[in-house]
Design a protein around this motif. Structure first.
Motif, PDB file in Angstrom:
ATOM      1  N   ARG C 264      96.825 -20.534  92.320  1.00  0.00           N
ATOM      2  CA  ARG C 264      97.263 -21.915  92.435  1.00  0.00           C
ATOM      3  C   ARG C 264      96.155 -22.907  92.098  1.00  0.00           C
ATOM      4  NH1 ARG C 264     100.504 -20.506  97.816  1.00  0.00           N
ATOM      5  NH2 ARG C 264      99.660 -18.495  97.190  1.00  0.00           N
ATOM      6  N   HIS C 266      94.278 -23.238  89.717  1.00  0.00           N
ATOM      7  CA  HIS C 266      94.367 -23.720  88.346  1.00  0.00           C
ATOM      8  C   HIS C 266      95.197 -25.015  88.297  1.00  0.00           C
ATOM      9  CE1 HIS C 266      94.532 -23.337  84.040  1.00  0.00           C
ATOM     10  NE2 HIS C 266      95.843 -23.367  84.052  1.00  0.00           N
ATOM     11  N   LEU C 267      96.428 -24.963  88.808  1.00  0.00           N
ATOM     12  CA  LEU C 267      97.287 -26.157  88.779  1.00  0.00           C
ATOM     13  C   LEU C 267      96.798 -27.226  89.750  1.00  0.00           C
ATOM     14  CD1 LEU C 267     101.061 -25.503  88.235  1.00  0.00           C
ATOM     15  CD2 LEU C 267      99.208 -25.759  86.601  1.00  0.00           C
ATOM     16  N   TYR C 268      96.264 -26.794  90.888  1.00  0.00           N
ATOM     17  CA  TYR C 268      95.755 -27.762  91.866  1.00  0.00           C
ATOM     18  C   TYR C 268      94.620 -28.583  91.237  1.00  0.00           C
ATOM     19  CZ  TYR C 268      98.435 -25.868  95.818  1.00  0.00           C
ATOM     20  OH  TYR C 268      99.450 -25.499  96.674  1.00  0.00           O
ATOM     21  N   ILE C 270      94.192 -29.258  88.003  1.00  0.00           N
ATOM     22  CA  ILE C 270      94.779 -30.208  87.054  1.00  0.00           C
ATOM     23  C   ILE C 270      95.357 -31.403  87.800  1.00  0.00           C
ATOM     24  CG2 ILE C 270      96.653 -30.491  85.383  1.00  0.00           C
ATOM     25  CD1 ILE C 270      96.193 -27.465  84.681  1.00  0.00           C
ATOM     26  N   SER C 271      96.089 -31.108  88.866  1.00  0.00           N
ATOM     27  CA  SER C 271      96.738 -32.177  89.623  1.00  0.00           C
ATOM     28  C   SER C 271      95.710 -33.147  90.213  1.00  0.00           C
ATOM     29  CB  SER C 271      97.587 -31.547  90.727  1.00  0.00           C
ATOM     30  OG  SER C 271      98.174 -32.548  91.514  1.00  0.00           O
ATOM     31  N   ILE C 274      94.305 -35.334  87.401  1.00  0.00           N
ATOM     32  CA  ILE C 274      95.285 -36.339  86.978  1.00  0.00           C
ATOM     33  C   ILE C 274      95.373 -37.446  88.040  1.00  0.00           C
ATOM     34  CG2 ILE C 274      97.740 -36.792  86.545  1.00  0.00           C
ATOM     35  CD1 ILE C 274      97.959 -34.011  85.294  1.00  0.00           C
ATOM     36  N   ALA C 275      95.423 -37.024  89.302  1.00  0.00           N
ATOM     37  CA  ALA C 275      95.534 -38.003  90.386  1.00  0.00           C
ATOM     38  C   ALA C 275      94.320 -38.936  90.397  1.00  0.00           C
ATOM     39  CB  ALA C 275      95.678 -37.286  91.719  1.00  0.00           C
ATOM     40  N   ASP C 312      98.296 -26.020  80.154  1.00  0.00           N
ATOM     41  CA  ASP C 312      98.917 -26.514  81.377  1.00  0.00           C
ATOM     42  C   ASP C 312      98.363 -27.907  81.633  1.00  0.00           C
ATOM     43  OD1 ASP C 312     100.508 -24.293  82.190  1.00  0.00           O
ATOM     44  OD2 ASP C 312      98.653 -23.233  82.682  1.00  0.00           O
ATOM     45  N   GLY C 313      99.220 -28.787  82.118  1.00  0.00           N
ATOM     46  CA  GLY C 313      98.791 -30.142  82.417  1.00  0.00           C
ATOM     47  C   GLY C 313      99.231 -31.091  81.357  1.00  0.00           C
ATOM     48  N   PRO C 314      98.419 -31.464  80.410  1.00  0.00           N
ATOM     49  CA  PRO C 314      96.984 -31.193  80.369  1.00  0.00           C
ATOM     50  C   PRO C 314      96.212 -32.284  81.105  1.00  0.00           C
ATOM     51  CG  PRO C 314      97.667 -32.237  78.340  1.00  0.00           C
ATOM     52  CD  PRO C 314      98.886 -32.168  79.209  1.00  0.00           C
TER      53      PRO C 314
END
Lengths: 407, 407, 407, 407
Positions: C264, C266-268, C270-271, C274-275, C312-314
């Protein structure tokens, strides 16, 4: 500063020999002055170059001349080859000459003797007025061995000019080329070589032993396209396992899936052949009914199976002493005009080392690094095809049959 | 010490799920006690297991349960899925759930909602009472996003049981298998899938663009075996270059040798298609007369060409924004039952990431490492073939035609 | 029979240009007669050749001259470059000239204009009295585009002569060479280039993101050895994941084993970025505390992250339109003297296509085929090292530090 | 329908043995009914399963039991092993038992005899009341050979549980893992094995012979970390060439560039060692002054050099008969606890075939396919590292020294 005059003759520019000569001199920190340079005015005219090479001292000059010599330089005043006696079996005199794989001549008794059985990384001995290229382990006490470069002349093959796949692909690997076209061109080369009475050896690894590829190789042998088979224990065992059990390493070759207990077939095959007294006897007794080894025996195509430390068994025909195997391979390769290497790095490199530079070689392997390595023999007479040997062989056979039908 | 009861149901042993569960607990330093374990007595009976899992504290236990959850563990008292609002576009609430590529359900309003468009490494949002799996960049402010594992159920696909090449090869790479047999088995899968009305996508790299392989792919499209083509600029340019100039990257595709000035054909092709207003218009105007793109357009097979930083041109149909391309690919893949990946790592991995775990995939590449990487998606619905795509495609087409003729 | 006189000047033999010229003529079934041939008598003297080339007819002769032109042939009577107008945006006039990656000049208004921004497979336009090399998609209606070869002069770089690793390895791949020695030699090249004020770009794939290699690259950036970083989304995400979670793709980078729930991260990651509003903002806010991206931002080293369909994301800084990314890469590469390509085929090939032939390139990859492909740019200014980038970078950094300490 | 009761005991689920058992039965179209299944309730409790297996007829049932036997199934009523006499040297009775590489016992005279020297693809003979595992070619007339599966018990090793790199990586290849961390973990394994008095064999290919890697291996031998060296002619020749000439295959190992005439050093080295009477004598005479072979001789570490058909020379210590070499290798490997395989496929596979399944193996190669092949031995006691052996060895030595210093 020491100087010496050397000369070159042939398709100097075309074959890049002159470029290499200048490279060598400059890489070794030598100097040169070109005295004469005549480029052939037309396509087929040879070129001629004469230059003075300078070295810091005798040793330095000698070093440069040694390297120039290897690419065909002549030192105009012709000297006799220098010989020294081998002090014991397998023991060489200091400074012995190490061969290339190019046709080579030695100046002996005022004449240029061709060196017989030339191949790379060997030595030259004079016996009974003839020059032989032999490996270290065949040198016997008292042999007169060539030392230094004096009186030795190397003739690198010119680049092929006529429109063949060797000329086109010569010395290159085709990983980006259309495989099917390459196979067609190779089929034509093979067909034409056989038409002219040429001889072809096949060097094959065990990856050949899957149904269609095995059947294609067996058919090529049956149809007279193969004059010599060089391989190892594994190829023969798998091939015979297919004939006896219908499996290859325990896998059903028709369904492509493992057969229960099939892993035993490998050893059972070896045991059956040993019990029969060897491959030939097992064929006579009807135990082996088809395949690569069967066609070799039935069509009197000689085969040499060289042993390796991976071998199970091995089969009685396998030569377990590698030096004996190598010697037999060298003998069997005499007179061969083309070698097709199929999915085996060990055997292909071994065979490559035994060949003169003018023998055509075709290397087929899935791994581009393997093909690149096999090609690295300083010859334009080699082509490499990066493809799946399991699909290559059936297609090659088909293309040869198509050519046969047309002509 | 904290404890929680979990249960598993299905082909637990056969699919190794139970093994994995114990592994996870022990790897995380947890403890377990098995309360009940019923193995299916016959082939088709499901198994059932119930156990208590112990963690050092709440956090530790939660961590273990999270991992067990991913392989299908259920926590018997059923809870509603937990949701949290996205505070801004593309910004996710803390602890958001990350999807796998397996079919997934969320407990919402007392019911199990199937998660639509499931694929890996995405998030789940509830919109209008339905659950959607979407990528981060499609999350909009106010979206209700699933957080934590509560109320989420993952159903990994059972291993295929009936006798297909997927069951037999499932999840494995065939570098030692007989290629021709593999191709036959794949031809049969394709034939039978189409018989049942299944849909097939092809993902192809530019290595396909050599005569026979290109013609075979064009024929497969013409004959209705391809429902979607996913590729990039290079495949289309080379394919069209062959149609216009008879060369591929400047090489004569019939003779397999470079054509003088042929390297220009590449850019000339791009320029001609741009001038015509795109691939479709160039076909209408008779500029492109055959090939892969031609058959797609003539047979209404949709294609998506995604851009890359290597592209020359690119052709007007190429989607240069990768996120737009990805979104279109995802949409086009809906309802696809099988994906054939041919000699392209970038596109194959991208497509693999967009697929649910139950879609069958066939990966063909010469490089074993590429195939291994592509296979690594935690599914038994994938097979890898290490072979030369240039020989694979013509043979595949031939085998399909043979099956057609027989049936 | 048509004839035309051409001349060559430079290190003709040494650079094999003359050999290639004869090859070209013979391959195209032309004839030649050498009128004059002066070989430089000393190391540094240029050579000069003049010859008549014969073709069957005008078209045939033109074809031969086109090819000779590309390797530097001059047609003695100097003509102005021929121009034609682009009839529409991105649409080119017939017979447009396609560039090589070698320095190029066009004869315009009686003068030789250098072509700016030269790189391969592009076109030349004259704007405001200056010559620019631009890609097809930047051609605008009315642009005056070079057509044919008249008045265009290509100057292939001479082979490097002084004793550098580029001279020694130039254009070759080192799979058999001692890796550690190669790294030492490369460290020296980098050190000396920076001493002279040269600029270095690094092109890196995500395989760089394992502890020691990442730390080494970050240190090289911090120490001023990197002037530009070209990469994609994955490198940045993994690098930042290490900084935030201490894991790379969910694996603990110190212990080298997966962390529970780590996939997770990886996506965390990116998030979180972005945030925060992007990489730079996340660094300002103290979310990212070290690593490759951190050092780029802190040391004002520009970076370009080009998107791919795998992303992913990007991350917000990723340029998702590949043509925009490519254009920015081209601009950023202006003035760069050396490019180090680390374990990424896609980005390395893309960058390679944007470089003039005289920019030094060092390609490092574990896969020999990738390195070979990257090297294939017709330049002696490239060296390839087949090794593990994870061990290469730390050792390279160490060797540079040793040289710094010594000098 | 025929039925038979079988039982399993051990870490059935954890080791996937039970899964495999069901797979086997279903793959062979058998049926089963589970009578009892007790899962160990705690981490270290063994599990127990009892089931009835059904086959269509005796032959079918026998076939299924054969396969179950190989993974450890017991047929509760204990029967004596069945023996048959070998009718001639190297000739085996029908249905002879083929060994696995797992610890094996035979029921003979009412007792369970351990089979000595177990390794795969061999046969079992009873001589003087003891059971031996021998290759086909060592079977002599009259040997009592085990036939069928009755009274034979195979004990596959349990999966390692404690936290070691073998437990973590067991049976997997690390191409995506951080190489430096892997090397650290391996260094620790080696260090701890030696602390406990374990024995380590190194199998090395000639790629090891570049300065730093060679020096590192020599240092490991000198420091007592190597108990046996298995290799071939090439490794020894290159190693000695470095000691005598400072070149490896003619390349200056310090500068990493070819030395003029250096290609001769290879044969000159061989000749010098032959003349001295072998490697040991050449060391005594001071001709060889350092390196891998030097340290072996000085530190009484036995070495075996097996011949191959590629060999030049070979050196006097090389065993040219592969079956003799294999036998010596098997003997020397007795009591070895770990084998490190460095960049040689042929020797590594040969050694792998000679090892019992519980010997730890570490395979290092740049080519992922080679590592995958070497790992494929059905054991969790193997780890594969895809990296550059030239950088691996120096780093491994460094890490071991760091551990030594700390403890």
């Amino acid at each position: 500063m020491k100087a010496r005059e050397v000369e070159f003759e042939g398709h100097l520019i075309d074959s890049m020999i002159f470029t290499k000569a200048l490279d060598i001199i400059l890489d070794l920190d030598g100097e040169f002055e070109i005295l004469e340079f005549r480029v052939g005015k037309k396509k087929d005219d040879p070129s001629y170059a004469r230059m003075i090479v300078f070295g810091r001292d005798d040793a330095h000059l000698e070093q440069i001349l040694k390297e120039l010599h290897k690419i065909g330089a002549r030192i105009p005043d012709i000297e006799e080859v220098e010989l020294a006696e081998a002090p014991a079996d397998k023991v060489l005199p200091d400074g012995f000459y190490v061969t290339t794989n190019h046709p080579t001549f030695v100046r002996y008794g005022g004449e240029w003797l061709p060196v017989e059985d030339i191949s790379m990384d060997r030595v030259i001995v004079i016996r009974d007025g003839r020059a032989y290229c032999i490996p270290i382990d065949e040198v016997v006490r008292g042999d007169r061995v060539v030392v230094g470069e004096k009186g030795v002349r190397v003739v690198p093959p010119e680049r092929p000019r006529k429109s063949t796949v060797f000329e086109f692909m010569g010395g290159r690997v085709s990983s980006e080329r259309p495989t099917e076209r390459m196979i067609e061109a190779i089929a034509r080369e093979i067909y034409e070589l056989k038409l002219k009475g040429g001889k072809i050896a096949v060097v094959a690894g065990p990856a050949v032993d899957h149904t269609s590829a095995r059947n294609a190789l067996a058919a090529l042998i049956r149809d007279g396209y193969v004059d010599l088979l060089l391989s190892g224990n594994a190829l023969a065992v798998h091939d015979i396992e297919i004939s006896i059990f219908g499996t290859s390493l325990g896998m059903d070759i028709c369904k492509g899936r493992p057969v229960p207990g099939g892993n035993r077939h490998h050893l059972y095959t070896i045991s059956k052949v040993i019990a029969a007294g060897g491959i030939k006897k097992a064929i006579e007794k009807g135990i082996i009914k088809d395949g690569i080894m069967y066609e070799c025996v039935k069509n009197n195509v000689p085969f040499i199976l060289a042993g390796s430390i991976r071998d199970d068994g091995p089969l009685p025909e396998v030569i377990t002493d590698v030096m004996v195997a190598k010697k037999k391979m060298k003998e069997a390769l005499r007179g061969i005009n083309m070698v097709i290497m199929l999915a085996t790095m060990l055997h292909s490199i071994a065979v490559g080392n035994l060949l003169p530079s003018y023998v055509k070689t075709i290397c087929v392997d899935m791994n581009p690094s393997t093909v690149t390595k096999l090609m690295d023999r300083g010859t334009h007479q080699a082509i490499g095809v990066v493809t799946d040997v399991g699909l290559f062989l059936p297609l090659l056979y088909l293309k040869i049959k198509e050519i046969e039908a047309k002509e």
